[in-house]
Design an enzyme around this catalytic site. Structure first.
Site, PDB file in Angstrom:
ATOM      1  N   CYS A 215       5.918  -0.737  -4.971  1.00 35.74           N
ATOM      2  CA  CYS A 215       6.199  -0.219  -3.623  1.00 35.74           C
ATOM      3  C   CYS A 215       7.666   0.008  -3.335  1.00 35.74           C
ATOM      4  CB  CYS A 215       5.550  -1.050  -2.517  1.00 35.74           C
ATOM      5  SG  CYS A 215       6.493  -2.354  -1.791  1.00 35.74           S
TER       6      CYS A 215
ATOM      7  N   HIS B  41      -6.250   0.035  -8.584  1.00 36.48           N
ATOM      8  CA  HIS B  41      -7.447  -0.801  -8.713  1.00 36.48           C
ATOM      9  C   HIS B  41      -8.713  -0.031  -8.346  1.00 36.48           C
ATOM     10  CE1 HIS B  41      -5.236  -4.428  -9.586  1.00 36.48           C
ATOM     11  NE2 HIS B  41      -4.446  -4.207  -8.561  1.00 36.48           N
TER      12      HIS B  41
ATOM     13  N   GLU C  36      13.223 -12.801  -2.914  1.00 43.66           N
ATOM     14  CA  GLU C  36      14.364 -11.906  -3.021  1.00 43.66           C
ATOM     15  C   GLU C  36      14.403 -10.898  -1.877  1.00 43.66           C
ATOM     16  OE1 GLU C  36      11.209 -10.368  -5.985  1.00 43.66           O
ATOM     17  OE2 GLU C  36      11.953 -12.259  -5.178  1.00 43.66           O
TER      18      GLU C  36
ATOM     19  N   HIS D  67       6.407  -5.099 -10.447  1.00 49.74           N
ATOM     20  CA  HIS D  67       6.103  -6.509 -10.239  1.00 49.74           C
ATOM     21  C   HIS D  67       5.353  -7.063 -11.445  1.00 49.74           C
ATOM     22  CE1 HIS D  67       5.152 -10.227  -8.288  1.00 49.74           C
ATOM     23  NE2 HIS D  67       3.856 -10.025  -8.416  1.00 49.74           N
TER      24      HIS D  67
ATOM     25  N   HIS E 220       8.252 -11.873  -1.011  1.00 51.29           N
ATOM     26  CA  HIS E 220       8.998 -12.315  -2.164  1.00 51.29           C
ATOM     27  C   HIS E 220      10.318 -12.867  -1.662  1.00 51.29           C
ATOM     28  CE1 HIS E 220       6.232 -10.239  -4.909  1.00 51.29           C
ATOM     29  NE2 HIS E 220       6.194  -9.318  -3.980  1.00 51.29           N
TER      30      HIS E 220
ATOM     31  N   CYS F  74       0.833  -1.202   0.000  1.00 46.90           N
ATOM     32  CA  CYS F  74       0.000   0.000   0.000  1.00 46.90           C
ATOM     33  C   CYS F  74       0.865   1.249   0.000  1.00 46.90           C
ATOM     34  CB  CYS F  74      -0.921  -0.001   1.222  1.00 46.90           C
ATOM     35  SG  CYS F  74      -2.128  -1.340   1.192  1.00 46.90           S
TER      36      CYS F  74
END
Length: 462
Positions: free
Chosen positions: A96, A40, A130, A74, A128, A12
């Site tokens: 983000c 969105h 990574e 992403h 993630h 966010c």
């Protein structure tokens, strides 16, 4: 000192930061482009467009020079960044970006906390590997990773503890266990980690999409001359980078998008006739006798009503069957209880508002309701997103059950391994164009990856 970092809030944070940066740029009179689905929230997106934000697709992106572009890193292929560097494009990242954000956050916490900062807790729901790998480089610190993703556990942890329903089940060294054992402990019983793929039985064309073109209200092409056939008794997978037109494609078939050109033909298995669903509303599609079920990507915004309980959300499909001014609640209640039982929905009762449920349980309620309507066409966008491994396999089995009943299943997924294991054919889409149609039994992730980054039309390899 314990440092707690929730990657959900990090996401966010990234979107908010990008929106603020976009507002600053537009306020200065700069020309700013937006690639893909960044925001969105429809109202937020409309507000930015009124300020001057210009939405573009990947084809237009490749023609820009020395421009500023808002996008989510992403899911974007390396080619996007190659084009940006070559053409002097400045990217404003709305992902983000999780890796950078967490790395900066951790460094700041250590600097402020001094040498007493000994423990980091990362809530990995949106994690993630990574990101966690970067954190793992912190020397001599205790790191707790909370996740249900087996590949992250195996790749990053030294020791793993398993919880089930809030209770400690056991722990072991990661090197001494495997995904199967950990999954069995998480679920409480043996789970088969192989996705079944029964052979299609007498597949026949059920939905035929012909030369479909859809433009947004701003004139941006969302679907560009799309054609394909979804057969009964098979699962047709749809693969593509997020924002490539998957949402518009499913909504067009469901009667939720205006078509600029093209046809959507439905072959009725009962009458043997053919109906054109173009520009039909969902109600008109139902009145034609088309039993179509749709699990949209936006679960609460489009699929369910958050403030309504599970029973009332079941009733959204059947309230017209009531007599006079009274609604029929007996059957929806029975259905709600069946969905809760069969799909193992964790909820205090069927009278609980769905907004109080976890994301995975919301998804189960939505999928259960749509399947219960006995569809001839079942469309699902990312139906296992946010679900634990047991619930994911439950959904895969439900999709296969629909397939065996002769339903035409259209499955939009983001996990290429799942698409290759579950589906019969895979349609690949990029920037609103079909770049390939492959046989899932013979295709590879590498082939799908190449097709997902193509910008011109592709060939079929079935």
């Amino acid at each position: 000192m314990k440092i707690e970092i929730d990657q959900g809030s990090g996401f966010c944070f990234g979107v908010t930061r990008a929106i603020n940066k976009a507002e600053e740029e537009l306020a200065r009179g700069a020309t700013l482009y937006c690639l893909g689905d960044i925001v969105h929230n429809g109202k937020e997106c409309d507000r930015l467009k009124k300020l001057g934000l210009i939405t573009i697709d990947h084809a237009t992106f490749s023609t820009l020079h020395h421009a500023k572009v808002l996008l989510r890193a992403h899911g974007e292929p390396p080619a996007t960044y190659g084009q940006a560097e070559t053409n002097g494009i400045e990217i404003i990242d709305a992902t983000c970006p999780v890796v950078l954000h967490l790395q900066e956050r951790i460094k700041k916490e250590y600097q402020e906390g001094g040498t007493e900062s000994k423990q980091i807790v990362i809530y990995g729901k949106n994690g993630h590997a990574e990101v966690l790998g970067l954190v793992g480089q912190t020397d001599g610190k205790a790191i707790v990773i909370i996740t249900h993703k087996m590949h992250e556990v195996e790749a990053l942890s030294d020791r793993v503890a398993v919880l089930r329903h809030g209770k400690f089940v056991g722990d072991m060294l990661t090197k001494d266990t495997n995904a199967q054992e950990m999954t069995n402990m998480m679920v409480g019983h043996a789970v088969t980690l192989n996705i079944d793929r029964p052979e299609p039985v007498d597949p026949k064309p059920r939905i035929e999409v012909k030369n479909l073109t859809v433009r947004s209200i701003d004139g941006i092409v969302k679907l560009d001359d799309v054609s394909f056939t979804a057969n009964s008794g098979e699962i047709l997978g749809i693969a593509g980078i997020a924002g490539s037109g998957q949402r518009e494609l499913l909504e067009s078939i469901a009667g939720l998008q205006h078509l600029n050109s093209g046809e959507i033909m439905y072959n009725n298995p009962k009458t043997g006739g053919q109906d054109n669903l173009r520009d039909k509303t969902p109600m008109q599609i139902r009145e034609l006798g088309v039993r179509l079920s749709f699990v949209p990507e936006d679960r609460l915004g489009m699929g369910l009503v958050g403030n309504m309980d599970i029973i009332d959300n079941m009733m959204l499909r059947s309230y017209r069957k009531g007599k006079g001014a009274f609604l029929e609640r007996k059957k929806p209640k029975t259905l709600a209880e069946k969905v809760i039982s069969d799909l193992e929905v964790v909820t205090p009762s069927a009278n609980t508002p769905v907004r109080r449920l976890s994301g995975g349980n919301v998804q189960k309620v939505l999928v259960g309701r749509e399947i219960a309507s006995s569809p001839t066409v079942f469309m699902a966008a990312y139906p296992v997103r946010g679900l634990d491994i047991n619930s994911s396999y439950l959904i895969y089995n439900l999709l296969n059950e629909q397939k065996e009943k002769g339903v035409a299943v259209i499955f939009v997924g983001e996990d290429l391994d799942v698409l290759l294991e579950l589906c019969d054919r895979i349609l690949v889409i990029n920037s609103g164009k079909i770049t390939g149609l492959v046989d899932a039994r013979t295709s590879t992730k590498e082939e799908l990856g190449l097709l997902m980054t193509k910008t011109d039309g592709g060939e079929t390899h079935e």
